[in-house]
Design a protein around this motif. Structure first.
Motif, PDB file in Angstrom:
ATOM      1  N   GLN A 155      40.105  86.153   9.348  1.00 26.36           N
ATOM      2  CA  GLN A 155      41.098  87.145   8.942  1.00 26.36           C
ATOM      3  C   GLN A 155      42.436  86.453   8.708  1.00 26.36           C
ATOM      4  OE1 GLN A 155      41.345  90.902  10.846  1.00 26.36           O
ATOM      5  NE2 GLN A 155      39.175  90.939  11.362  1.00 26.36           N
ATOM      6  N   PHE A 156      42.896  86.507   7.466  1.00 23.12           N
ATOM      7  CA  PHE A 156      44.190  85.969   7.068  1.00 23.12           C
ATOM      8  C   PHE A 156      45.157  87.151   7.054  1.00 23.12           C
ATOM      9  CE2 PHE A 156      40.876  83.331   5.332  1.00 23.12           C
ATOM     10  CZ  PHE A 156      41.342  82.037   5.523  1.00 23.12           C
ATOM     11  N   PHE A 157      46.328  86.994   7.649  1.00 23.44           N
ATOM     12  CA  PHE A 157      47.200  88.158   7.776  1.00 23.44           C
ATOM     13  C   PHE A 157      48.683  87.804   7.750  1.00 23.44           C
ATOM     14  CE2 PHE A 157      46.780  86.640  12.078  1.00 23.44           C
ATOM     15  CZ  PHE A 157      47.984  86.947  12.695  1.00 23.44           C
ATOM     16  N   ILE A 158      49.478  88.864   7.556  1.00 22.14           N
ATOM     17  CA  ILE A 158      50.934  88.802   7.599  1.00 22.14           C
ATOM     18  C   ILE A 158      51.403  89.898   8.541  1.00 22.14           C
ATOM     19  CG2 ILE A 158      53.067  89.080   6.257  1.00 22.14           C
ATOM     20  CD1 ILE A 158      51.357  88.113   3.802  1.00 22.14           C
ATOM     21  N   GLU A 159      52.268  89.524   9.468  1.00 22.01           N
ATOM     22  CA  GLU A 159      52.833  90.488  10.409  1.00 22.01           C
ATOM     23  C   GLU A 159      53.956  91.282   9.746  1.00 22.01           C
ATOM     24  OE1 GLU A 159      52.148  91.334  13.520  1.00 22.01           O
ATOM     25  OE2 GLU A 159      50.685  89.806  14.068  1.00 22.01           O
ATOM     26  N   TRP A 200      39.257  74.683   3.171  1.00 21.38           N
ATOM     27  CA  TRP A 200      40.266  73.790   3.744  1.00 21.38           C
ATOM     28  C   TRP A 200      40.753  74.325   5.088  1.00 21.38           C
ATOM     29  CZ3 TRP A 200      45.195  74.047   5.546  1.00 21.38           C
ATOM     30  CH2 TRP A 200      45.854  72.845   5.779  1.00 21.38           C
ATOM     31  N   PHE A 201      41.097  75.614   5.132  1.00 20.86           N
ATOM     32  CA  PHE A 201      41.566  76.204   6.386  1.00 20.86           C
ATOM     33  C   PHE A 201      40.510  76.075   7.480  1.00 20.86           C
ATOM     34  CE2 PHE A 201      44.582  78.479   3.616  1.00 20.86           C
ATOM     35  CZ  PHE A 201      45.751  78.287   4.334  1.00 20.86           C
ATOM     36  N   LYS A 202      39.272  76.373   7.140  1.00 20.43           N
ATOM     37  CA  LYS A 202      38.189  76.299   8.122  1.00 20.43           C
ATOM     38  C   LYS A 202      38.015  74.874   8.648  1.00 20.43           C
ATOM     39  CE  LYS A 202      34.558  79.040   7.580  1.00 20.43           C
ATOM     40  NZ  LYS A 202      33.384  79.690   6.960  1.00 20.43           N
ATOM     41  N   ASP A 211      38.004  84.086  13.793  1.00 16.64           N
ATOM     42  CA  ASP A 211      39.334  83.500  13.968  1.00 16.64           C
ATOM     43  C   ASP A 211      40.337  84.120  13.002  1.00 16.64           C
ATOM     44  OD1 ASP A 211      38.733  81.816  16.085  1.00 16.64           O
ATOM     45  OD2 ASP A 211      38.329  80.076  14.806  1.00 16.64           O
ATOM     46  N   TYR A 212      41.604  83.776  13.213  1.00 13.65           N
ATOM     47  CA  TYR A 212      42.707  84.348  12.445  1.00 13.65           C
ATOM     48  C   TYR A 212      43.617  83.249  11.914  1.00 13.65           C
ATOM     49  CZ  TYR A 212      41.408  88.441  15.213  1.00 13.65           C
ATOM     50  OH  TYR A 212      40.717  89.460  15.810  1.00 13.65           O
ATOM     51  N   VAL A 213      44.234  83.521  10.756  1.00 14.39           N
ATOM     52  CA  VAL A 213      45.282  82.664  10.218  1.00 14.39           C
ATOM     53  C   VAL A 213      46.457  83.562   9.863  1.00 14.39           C
ATOM     54  CG1 VAL A 213      45.995  81.114   8.354  1.00 14.39           C
ATOM     55  CG2 VAL A 213      43.690  80.927   9.323  1.00 14.39           C
ATOM     56  N   SER A 250      49.672  79.621  11.180  1.00 10.37           N
ATOM     57  CA  SER A 250      49.272  79.394  12.565  1.00 10.37           C
ATOM     58  C   SER A 250      47.943  80.095  12.816  1.00 10.37           C
ATOM     59  CB  SER A 250      50.336  79.894  13.540  1.00 10.37           C
ATOM     60  OG  SER A 250      50.476  81.291  13.452  1.00 10.37           O
ATOM     61  N   ASN A 251      47.289  79.673  13.857  1.00 13.46           N
ATOM     62  CA  ASN A 251      46.020  80.254  14.263  1.00 13.46           C
ATOM     63  C   ASN A 251      46.305  81.126  15.480  1.00 13.46           C
ATOM     64  OD1 ASN A 251      43.440  80.860  15.059  1.00 13.46           O
ATOM     65  ND2 ASN A 251      42.793  78.763  15.382  1.00 13.46           N
TER      66      ASN A 251
END
Length: 96
Positions: A63-67, A12-14, A23-25, A46-47
């Motif tokens: 790459q899915f991430f949390i700051e 879905w994200f892609k 890319d990043y999410v 967000s991307n």
């Protein structure tokens, strides 16, 4: 703290965010909405490229991430991302 994503959620994200390899999410805390773990806040996506990530989950080249600055929102919960077939959108759950 971990990010767990189902294969259908990743697809879905892609598809919806037009993501390709590399890319990043970002998952982040946003003011407003509702959440089972933080009153008055909700989860945003967000991307964008990471600046100071503390949690990263790479899957299918994304790459899915949390700051670090958003870590408080998750309150030591894992983020579980599944796909809701009926609504055709991601479904977010939080587990300790």
């Amino acid at each position: 703290m971990d990010i767990r994503l189902s294969e259908k959620a990743i697809s879905w994200f892609k598809d919806e965010m037009l993501l390709t390899d590399g890319d990043y999410v970002r998952f982040f805390a946003r003011y407003g909405g509702s959440s089972p773990i933080q009153q008055g806040f909700s989860l945003g996506i967000s991307n964008e490229e990471p600046i100071n990530p503390v949690v990263i989950k790479e899957s299918e080249g994304i790459q899915f991430f949390i700051e670090e600055k958003d870590l408080w929102y998750f309150d030591d919960h894992h983020l579980i991302v599944n796909y809701d077939e009926d609504l055709n959108e991601p479904q977010y759950k939080y587990e300790k």
